[in-house]
Design an enzyme around this catalytic site. Sequence first.
Site, mmCIF file in Angstrom:
data_model
loop_
_atom_site.group_PDB
_atom_site.id
_atom_site.type_symbol
_atom_site.label_atom_id
_atom_site.label_comp_id
_atom_site.label_asym_id
_atom_site.label_seq_id
_atom_site.Cartn_x
_atom_site.Cartn_y
_atom_site.Cartn_z
ATOM 1 N N CYS A 91 0.803 -1.181 -0.053
ATOM 2 C CA CYS A 91 -0.268 0.043 -0.035
ATOM 3 C C CYS A 91 0.906 1.349 -0.191
ATOM 4 O O CYS A 91 0.466 2.336 0.674
ATOM 5 C CB CYS A 91 -0.981 -0.013 1.241
ATOM 6 S SG CYS A 91 -0.010 -0.249 2.575
ATOM 7 N N ASP A 92 1.981 1.205 -0.652
ATOM 8 C CA ASP A 92 2.869 2.360 -0.442
ATOM 9 C C ASP A 92 2.861 2.946 -2.279
ATOM 10 O O ASP A 92 2.912 2.127 -3.214
ATOM 11 C CB ASP A 92 4.549 1.762 -0.507
ATOM 12 C CG ASP A 92 5.393 2.827 -0.353
ATOM 13 O OD1 ASP A 92 5.200 3.707 -1.050
ATOM 14 O OD2 ASP A 92 6.161 2.861 0.794
#
Length: 639
Positions: free
Chosen positions: A504-505
Amino acid sequence: MTEHNDYSWSIDDAEELYGVKRWGAGYFSIGENGNIKIAPNHRLPDVTIDMKEVVDEIIAEGIQLPAVIRFHDILRSQVEILNETFQQTIEQADYQGKYTGVFPIKVNQMREVVEEIIDAGEPYNYGLEAGSKPELMAVMAYNENPEALTILNGYKDEDYLTLALLGRNLQRKMIIVIEKYSELEMLIPLARKYNVEPMIGLRSKMMVKSTGKWSGSSGDRAKFGLSIAEILNIVERLRQEDMLHCAKLLHFHIGSQLSDIRKIKEAVSEGARLYAKLVQMGVPLEYLDIGGGLGIDYDGTSSTTDSSRNYSTDEYVADVVWGVKQVCDLEKVPHPNLVSESGRAITAHHSCVVTNIVGEVKPSSVDYDISPEDGEHILVSNMRELVSAEELHPQERYNDAASNKASAYEAFKFGILSLPEMAKIDTMYWQILSDIHADLDKDSYIIQELEELEDMLASQYLCNFSIFQSAADTWAIGQVLPIVPISRLEEQPQVRCSIADITCDSDGKLSKYIEGTEISDNIPMHTLKKGEEYHVGMFLTGAYQDVMGDMHNLFGRLTEVHVYCHDDEPGDFYIEEVVPGTSAEKVLETMQYNTDFMAKTVKKSIDRQVRKGSLAPREGVRWTDFYEKCLAGSTYLKV
Ligand SMILES: *Cc1c(COP(=O)(O)O)cnc(C)c1O
């Protein structure tokens, strides 16, 4: 797009686009059937493996992607090629020394990799290099050949030096490379205490300045190595201690992934000159160690970009052998045995990551009803007019759509537009952009601002892997790694996309792609078909990428599949071993979580709901089992 675009597409076009042969080093190509083809044994170029068959077999065995696939024959081939190239060049040049290379295990410390390299290197007395205490402990156990070198680099403490002295007691050719003067002061009393004669190497801080990402490895401010003055002090000190005969090797390493052959030539002539002068002073050096740095053509451009190299292995070896010979002949000193510490060049090709695309994020893909309504806002009707305004000049149509969208955003902030009206404007805006893009004549002059349409309209393919785990250098230093669909290459790819990972970067995406001989911001891939998996391979991950991965988002190590080629097997290959990836449980434990405690706590909460009557007892048991099953399972997405 329609089928008729396919008529002229052939696998040659796919080859041109993805550059498989350019970076494939003879191992990778595209087969007649449109699948990636691998010829893992350089001696048997006709024995080839169809990559899709390997992936199909992996999946049939119930192994979940992503997986690292290791082609052990490629590893062996690279060891053979490097050693034989040195041997042949030495013979042609009538060079008087031998080649006794070492593999620096920091490039890939996996036991199976090190074992394979040692085994393939046995006939050439190929050795190992370590740069830290744990690496030293590993090489001590795995390099048992008394003729092969073990080179010890990196900063050292007493334990490190003492382990090296133990190696001497075991009759190994272990060479302690002195990086700083103080290491010698530590070594001398230890050697006396254990009554062991060490083999000593001297690491020179070179004057030649390499270019590229690792230029800090050389020059006056390099982290490692001795200046000429320090080398002379060490020689003096050894002489006083009556230990000068222990000085066996001169070492330098000017950086990794050297892209320009001229820097290599310069380093060789500087290093050879230093060697010759030291020998003339009575230092009985037997080996000249030129370090690592032999590059890989990751982007297939054969150039001096950071991800390429402008020379072949043959040229590299020729420059080393002839270069050292020339200096030594001029200086009238014996030719030293040559040592190199190539890591990247030995391992990069042998492994790749295979994974699946789990979804597509399209800026323009939302299917939303845009039909007119009574009393709708003028901004909505304006946008609708632009949807059908095909007669407008594309640039004008684009400008109008963009400014209309900006006004709508302002109006929304003032509470003038409703949510459904905003949704319509957005949908129509993207529809206009894709219409303009589809109508643009690709070959004619494109107006600058419209050029960015390509990027704006590119899809993102969500790829089931973590950049931080499997391709750290693409994120950290902008390294280009080839990414190619492993099948359907006989079909023209129709979707321009970028590849995003499942962390989730927002940094978790690849940003450089090979497109022909250029580097692009996105890459053409095939349309995803419902009910059919789309597999892509990320190649040349065998050096550093395999072992540098981190725990970002707690995705752990990938499942590994070890493939050997064998022409008696169907498909010319067999899977020798499968090493399961890190389970969710194991990853959590490395972060100090107690997963038994976690499972118990969740079970207690479930039991409480069962007692309260809000969950049936059977359901409670099922949920408890499910949580435990997920703990034991993979961290990646199951598809
Ligand atoms: C990292 C390193 C190597 C390996 O370099 P490659 O570019 O992978 O060949 C060799 N020697 C030393 C001292 C190193 O630090």
